[in-house]
Scaffold this motif. Sequence first.
Motif, PDB file in Angstrom:
ATOM      1  N   PRO A 169      10.813  -1.110  -5.880  1.00 55.48           N
ATOM      2  CA  PRO A 169       9.903  -2.152  -5.402  1.00 55.48           C
ATOM      3  C   PRO A 169       9.942  -3.435  -6.221  1.00 55.48           C
ATOM      4  O   PRO A 169       9.563  -4.496  -5.716  1.00 55.48           O
ATOM      5  CB  PRO A 169       8.523  -1.473  -5.505  1.00 55.48           C
ATOM      6  CG  PRO A 169       8.817  -0.024  -5.295  1.00 55.48           C
ATOM      7  CD  PRO A 169      10.121   0.187  -6.022  1.00 55.48           C
ATOM      8  N   LEU A 243       2.756   4.023  -0.894  1.00 54.57           N
ATOM      9  CA  LEU A 243       1.967   2.903  -0.403  1.00 54.57           C
ATOM     10  C   LEU A 243       1.787   2.977   1.109  1.00 54.57           C
ATOM     11  O   LEU A 243       2.743   3.223   1.851  1.00 54.57           O
ATOM     12  CB  LEU A 243       2.651   1.586  -0.772  1.00 54.57           C
ATOM     13  CG  LEU A 243       2.774   1.322  -2.277  1.00 54.57           C
ATOM     14  CD1 LEU A 243       3.815   0.242  -2.533  1.00 54.57           C
ATOM     15  CD2 LEU A 243       1.428   0.921  -2.855  1.00 54.57           C
ATOM     16  N   MET A 248       0.426  -2.283   1.323  1.00 49.36           N
ATOM     17  CA  MET A 248       1.541  -3.216   1.192  1.00 49.36           C
ATOM     18  C   MET A 248       1.093  -4.634   1.524  1.00 49.36           C
ATOM     19  O   MET A 248       1.487  -5.600   0.857  1.00 49.36           O
ATOM     20  CB  MET A 248       2.689  -2.810   2.109  1.00 49.36           C
ATOM     21  CG  MET A 248       3.345  -1.489   1.753  1.00 49.36           C
ATOM     22  SD  MET A 248       4.701  -1.108   2.904  1.00 49.36           S
ATOM     23  CE  MET A 248       4.808   0.678   2.717  1.00 49.36           C
ATOM     24  N   LEU A 253       2.850  -7.246  -1.040  1.00 54.09           N
ATOM     25  CA  LEU A 253       4.205  -6.761  -1.238  1.00 54.09           C
ATOM     26  C   LEU A 253       5.073  -7.097  -0.032  1.00 54.09           C
ATOM     27  O   LEU A 253       6.278  -7.299  -0.162  1.00 54.09           O
ATOM     28  CB  LEU A 253       4.193  -5.253  -1.487  1.00 54.09           C
ATOM     29  CG  LEU A 253       5.526  -4.607  -1.863  1.00 54.09           C
ATOM     30  CD1 LEU A 253       6.087  -5.220  -3.148  1.00 54.09           C
ATOM     31  CD2 LEU A 253       5.376  -3.099  -2.026  1.00 54.09           C
TER      32      LEU A 253
END
Length: 265
Positions: A169, A243, A248, A253
Motif C-alpha cells: 500500500p 481495509l 479506503m 487511499l
Amino acid sequence: MKPSSLALRLKTAIVRADDGLLMRSAFFGLLAAAGAFLFTDLREMSLAQAPLPGHDPMTTDAPVLPPALTDGTPQAPPVDPDSSPEILRQPMRFELLTGGVLKAEGSIDLGAAERFAEEIAARGEYVQAVSLNSPGGSVNDALAMSKLIREKGINTKVASKALCASSCPLVFAGGVAREAEQDAILGVHQVFNAGQDRPSPEQAMSGAQSTTARIARHLEEMGIGNGLWINALETPPDRLYYLTPEEMAEFKLVTAPVATAKQAD
C-alpha cells in the motif's frame, strides 16, 4: 495497560479531536508508543533468532496472505486472491499491458525499486498506470517506488482479487489517481527493518521507530489519512488489517469510491 488498549485510546482521541495541531500531536504520540511496544517484540525476536545475512523474509514459509486481525479466532481474508502463493512469493517482475498499464507482480524484494526505475525509464511516457499484485516486502524499495510513481505523475490500481498488502500500500499511495476495483484485497500490518546482522534491542527499537516515522511522513506527503497507518501499528506482523471500501475512501487511499456489489449491478 495492554498495548492495544493504549493504541485504541489514542486512536479515539485523534478521531474526536477537532484541532489540527492536537491531531498531529496525538498521532505522533502514538508512533512513539508503538515504538516502545515494538521494542519488546523485537527484543524477543532478536534473542530467539536473528536473520541470516542476505535473508529475504518473503522466501520463508510464512503465509503470503495472513489471517485477519480479530479478537478471537483468526479469520480468512475477505476474498481469495486469483494468484497462487508461489507466484506472489517470486521477486517482483514487470509486464507491460495494453493501455499503458505496467503490471507489477510478486514480492517487493531488495532491488525491486531499481528494476522498476529501469522499466519506467525504458518505457518513457507510455506508462500511465501501475497495476499492483504483491504481498509486500522491502519497505525501502516500496517507498522508493512510491516516490517515483508520484514524481512521474503515474496512477496506481489494484485489480479485482489482486493483493496489495504489508508494504505494497505504500507503493499504491504514490499514485496520482488510485483505484481499487471491487474485491481488491488491501491490507496493512506492522513492519520493521530486519537488517542483515543481529541487532541489539536498542538498535532494533531505533530502527523500528525510524521506519515508522519515515512511513508516516511519506503517507502524509502523499495525502493519505493518518488512520491508515494507525491500523497498521495495531496489527501484528503475522496478521493483516484488511481495509474495507469505506475505509479506503475515509483514509483517502483511493481517489474514487470502490465499486460494491450493489453499485456494480
